[in-house]
Design an enzyme around this catalytic site. Structure first.
Site, PDB file in Angstrom:
ATOM      1  N   GLY A  13       0.833  -1.209   0.000  1.00  0.00           N
ATOM      2  CA  GLY A  13       0.000   0.000   0.000  1.00  0.00           C
ATOM      3  C   GLY A  13       0.863   1.253   0.000  1.00  0.00           C
ATOM      4  O   GLY A  13       0.583   2.218   0.706  1.00  0.00           O
ATOM      5  N   VAL A  65      -2.509  -8.021  -1.491  1.00  0.00           N
ATOM      6  CA  VAL A  65      -1.778  -8.725  -0.435  1.00  0.00           C
ATOM      7  C   VAL A  65      -2.629  -9.798   0.239  1.00  0.00           C
ATOM      8  O   VAL A  65      -2.098 -10.710   0.873  1.00  0.00           O
ATOM      9  CB  VAL A  65      -1.218  -7.751   0.634  1.00  0.00           C
ATOM     10  N   ASN A  91       1.711  -2.334   5.453  1.00  0.00           N
ATOM     11  CA  ASN A  91       0.923  -1.107   5.633  1.00  0.00           C
ATOM     12  C   ASN A  91      -0.447  -1.161   4.960  1.00  0.00           C
ATOM     13  O   ASN A  91      -1.369  -0.471   5.391  1.00  0.00           O
ATOM     14  CB  ASN A  91       1.742   0.069   5.065  1.00  0.00           C
ATOM     15  N   TYR A 156     -12.393  -3.766  11.836  1.00  0.00           N
ATOM     16  CA  TYR A 156     -11.081  -3.109  11.679  1.00  0.00           C
ATOM     17  C   TYR A 156     -10.250  -3.249  12.961  1.00  0.00           C
ATOM     18  O   TYR A 156      -9.064  -3.614  12.913  1.00  0.00           O
ATOM     19  CB  TYR A 156     -11.323  -1.639  11.334  1.00  0.00           C
ATOM     20  N   ALA A 158     -10.513  -5.450  15.309  1.00  0.00           N
ATOM     21  CA  ALA A 158     -10.112  -6.853  15.512  1.00  0.00           C
ATOM     22  C   ALA A 158      -8.914  -7.193  14.620  1.00  0.00           C
ATOM     23  O   ALA A 158      -7.964  -7.853  15.056  1.00  0.00           O
ATOM     24  CB  ALA A 158     -11.286  -7.782  15.206  1.00  0.00           C
ATOM     25  N   LYS A 160      -6.681  -5.118  13.518  1.00  0.00           N
ATOM     26  CA  LYS A 160      -5.497  -4.369  13.970  1.00  0.00           C
ATOM     27  C   LYS A 160      -4.971  -4.899  15.304  1.00  0.00           C
ATOM     28  O   LYS A 160      -3.763  -4.890  15.545  1.00  0.00           O
ATOM     29  CB  LYS A 160      -5.829  -2.875  14.060  1.00  0.00           C
ATOM     30  N   ILE A 189      -4.798  10.121  11.342  1.00  0.00           N
ATOM     31  CA  ILE A 189      -3.902  10.724  10.352  1.00  0.00           C
ATOM     32  C   ILE A 189      -4.744  11.073   9.112  1.00  0.00           C
ATOM     33  O   ILE A 189      -5.285  10.147   8.477  1.00  0.00           O
ATOM     34  CB  ILE A 189      -2.796   9.721   9.914  1.00  0.00           C
TER      35      ILE A 189
HETATM   36  P1  NAP Z   1      -5.159   4.883   2.320  1.00  0.00           P
HETATM   37  O1  NAP Z   1      -4.790   6.306   2.118  1.00  0.00           O
HETATM   38  O2  NAP Z   1      -6.584   4.471   2.122  1.00  0.00           O
HETATM   39  O3  NAP Z   1      -4.198   3.973   1.439  1.00  0.00           O
HETATM   40  C1  NAP Z   1      -4.391   2.582   1.435  1.00  0.00           C
HETATM   41  C2  NAP Z   1      -3.266   1.933   0.671  1.00  0.00           C
HETATM   42  O4  NAP Z   1      -3.442   0.511   0.733  1.00  0.00           O
HETATM   43  C3  NAP Z   1      -3.267   2.300  -0.806  1.00  0.00           C
HETATM   44  O5  NAP Z   1      -1.930   2.355  -1.230  1.00  0.00           O
HETATM   45  C4  NAP Z   1      -3.983   1.112  -1.464  1.00  0.00           C
HETATM   46  O6  NAP Z   1      -3.583   0.887  -2.834  1.00  0.00           O
HETATM   47  C5  NAP Z   1      -3.474  -0.019  -0.590  1.00  0.00           C
HETATM   48  N1  NAP Z   1      -4.325  -1.223  -0.593  1.00  0.00           N
HETATM   49  C6  NAP Z   1      -5.625  -1.350  -0.247  1.00  0.00           C
HETATM   50  N2  NAP Z   1      -6.030  -2.616  -0.356  1.00  0.00           N
HETATM   51  C7  NAP Z   1      -4.946  -3.329  -0.792  1.00  0.00           C
HETATM   52  C8  NAP Z   1      -4.724  -4.696  -1.101  1.00  0.00           C
HETATM   53  N3  NAP Z   1      -5.705  -5.621  -0.996  1.00  0.00           N
HETATM   54  N4  NAP Z   1      -3.479  -5.068  -1.524  1.00  0.00           N
HETATM   55  C9  NAP Z   1      -2.489  -4.166  -1.647  1.00  0.00           C
HETATM   56  N5  NAP Z   1      -2.640  -2.851  -1.356  1.00  0.00           N
HETATM   57  C10 NAP Z   1      -3.854  -2.451  -0.934  1.00  0.00           C
HETATM   58  O7  NAP Z   1      -4.807   4.432   3.834  1.00  0.00           O
HETATM   59  P2  NAP Z   1      -3.856   5.102   4.938  1.00  0.00           P
HETATM   60  O8  NAP Z   1      -4.674   6.015   5.767  1.00  0.00           O
HETATM   61  O9  NAP Z   1      -2.601   5.574   4.333  1.00  0.00           O
HETATM   62  O10 NAP Z   1      -3.578   3.817   5.859  1.00  0.00           O
HETATM   63  C11 NAP Z   1      -2.414   3.034   5.716  1.00  0.00           C
HETATM   64  C12 NAP Z   1      -2.350   2.046   6.869  1.00  0.00           C
HETATM   65  O11 NAP Z   1      -2.350   2.771   8.110  1.00  0.00           O
HETATM   66  C13 NAP Z   1      -3.552   1.108   6.932  1.00  0.00           C
HETATM   67  O12 NAP Z   1      -3.157  -0.170   7.363  1.00  0.00           O
HETATM   68  C14 NAP Z   1      -4.429   1.756   7.985  1.00  0.00           C
HETATM   69  O13 NAP Z   1      -5.283   0.820   8.594  1.00  0.00           O
HETATM   70  C15 NAP Z   1      -3.387   2.310   8.942  1.00  0.00           C
HETATM   71  N6  NAP Z   1      -3.862   3.395   9.771  1.00  0.00           N
HETATM   72  C16 NAP Z   1      -4.315   4.557   9.238  1.00  0.00           C
HETATM   73  C17 NAP Z   1      -4.752   5.569  10.086  1.00  0.00           C
HETATM   74  C18 NAP Z   1      -5.266   6.884   9.563  1.00  0.00           C
HETATM   75  O14 NAP Z   1      -5.781   7.673  10.378  1.00  0.00           O
HETATM   76  N7  NAP Z   1      -5.141   7.190   8.286  1.00  0.00           N
HETATM   77  C19 NAP Z   1      -4.728   5.379  11.469  1.00  0.00           C
HETATM   78  C20 NAP Z   1      -4.268   4.181  11.983  1.00  0.00           C
HETATM   79  C21 NAP Z   1      -3.817   3.195  11.132  1.00  0.00           C
HETATM   80  P3  NAP Z   1      -4.258   1.733  -4.077  1.00  0.00           P
HETATM   81  O15 NAP Z   1      -3.694   3.131  -3.974  1.00  0.00           O
HETATM   82  O16 NAP Z   1      -3.801   1.029  -5.285  1.00  0.00           O
HETATM   83  O17 NAP Z   1      -5.735   1.703  -3.850  1.00  0.00           O
END
Ligand code: NAP
Length: 248
Positions: A13, A65, A91, A156, A158, A160, A189
């Site tokens: 990701g 993934v 990620n 989600y 669960a 994490k 974020i």
């Molecule tokens: P995001 O902006 O929605 O980006 C998600 C990324 O994951 C994108 O690159 C997407 O690819 C990729 N992706 C989704 N499904 C996939 C799959 N099946 N196989 C491979 N890649 C996949 O999310 P984010 O906010 O950056 O979050 C990144 C991580 O941080 C996640 O694990 C999320 O749970 C965690 N997180 C985020 C926050 C927050 O507040 N943002 C807080 C805590 C934890 P495409 O671009 O090709 O769609």
């Protein structure tokens, strides 16, 4: 700043949001990077171009993934292009929020498939190369929701929380082989993932954050880069919150 020169990193990701910032921070510190994505090829190629502009080698690879054969192919593409794999950042993640009474079975299954099984698939595929090298860094991106729970996020949270048990088990399995396994648990974020949350809810949440601001993708990337570095050699099985104090 810690140097990652000579290291090869794979960020799932890596096309957007936190993963993009992580890929670029690792590249800035010297690592060659593989930028995995699911759908957004153009965004991933942009990250590759920016990493190359830092003087690094970089590769974009499409792969889901949650599918084990695709995870294996992603690791194989990394090894055949760069010859090694030093840093794996699990990620890639998704949300399908709903209160439990309204949650569809497929919302549960899809979140667990991508967020938790995805990390299993990727780690199992990557760890063989790390075992051969007798060194490696695995960093799993969990969430404050996995530590505290969140209304509407039982699936989600669960997935994490599951990542934390997964990480600690692997830290024990792999510690003797020079491989560390750690968690970074971001708070709120602003990224595409959190765009849907309305302003009233955001303001309520902000009031609970001791540092009185939301985090940036760079805040998370710096923590990941530290755990990927030689300076973090004696840290394994740890959960590092990057949440402005929200989860304490
Ligand atoms: P995001 O902006 O929605 O980006 C998600 C990324 O994951 C994108 O690159 C997407 O690819 C990729 N992706 C989704 N499904 C996939 C799959 N099946 N196989 C491979 N890649 C996949 O999310 P984010 O906010 O950056 O979050 C990144 C991580 O941080 C996640 O694990 C999320 O749970 C965690 N997180 C985020 C926050 C927050 O507040 N943002 C807080 C805590 C934890 P495409 O671009 O090709 O769609």
């Amino acid at each position: 700043m810690t140097s990652l020169i000579g290291k090869v990193a794979l960020v799932t990701g890596g096309s957007r949001g936190i993963g993009q910032a992580v890929a670029l921070e690792l590249a800035r510190r010297g690592a060659d990077v593989v930028v995995n994505y699911l759908l957004k090829a153009e965004a991933a190629l942009q990250v590759v171009a920016e990493a190359e502009a830092c003087g690094r080698r970089a590769l974009a690879v499409q792969s889901d993934v949650g599918e084990s054969e695709q995870a294996v192919a992603l690791v194989q593409a990394t090894l055949s292009t760069f010859g090694r794999l030093d840093i794996l950042v699990n990620n890639a993640g998704i949300t399908r929020d709903a209160l439990l009474v309204r949650m569809q079975e497929q919302d549960w299954d899809e979140v667990v498939r991508v967020n938790l099984k995805g990390a299993f698939n990727m780690t199992q595929a990557a760890v063989r190369a790390m075992l051969r090298q007798r060194s490696g860094r695995i960093i799993n991106i969990s969430s404050v929701s996995g530590l505290m729970g969140q209304v509407g996020q039982s699936n989600y949270a669960a997935s994490k929380a599951g990542l934390i048990g997964f990480t600690k088990s692997l830290a024990r399995e792999l510690g003797g082989r020079g491989i560390t396994v750690n968690v970074v648990a971001p708070g709120f974020i602003p990224t595409d993932m959190t765009l849907a949350l309305d302003e009233v809810w955001r303001e309520k949440l902000r009031a609970f954050i001791p540092l009185e601001r939301f985090g940036s993708v760079e805040d998370v990337a710096h923590a990941v880069a530290f755990l990927a570095s030689d300076e973090a050699a004696y840290i394994t099985g740890a959960v590092l919150p990057v949440d402005g104090g929200l989860g304490m």
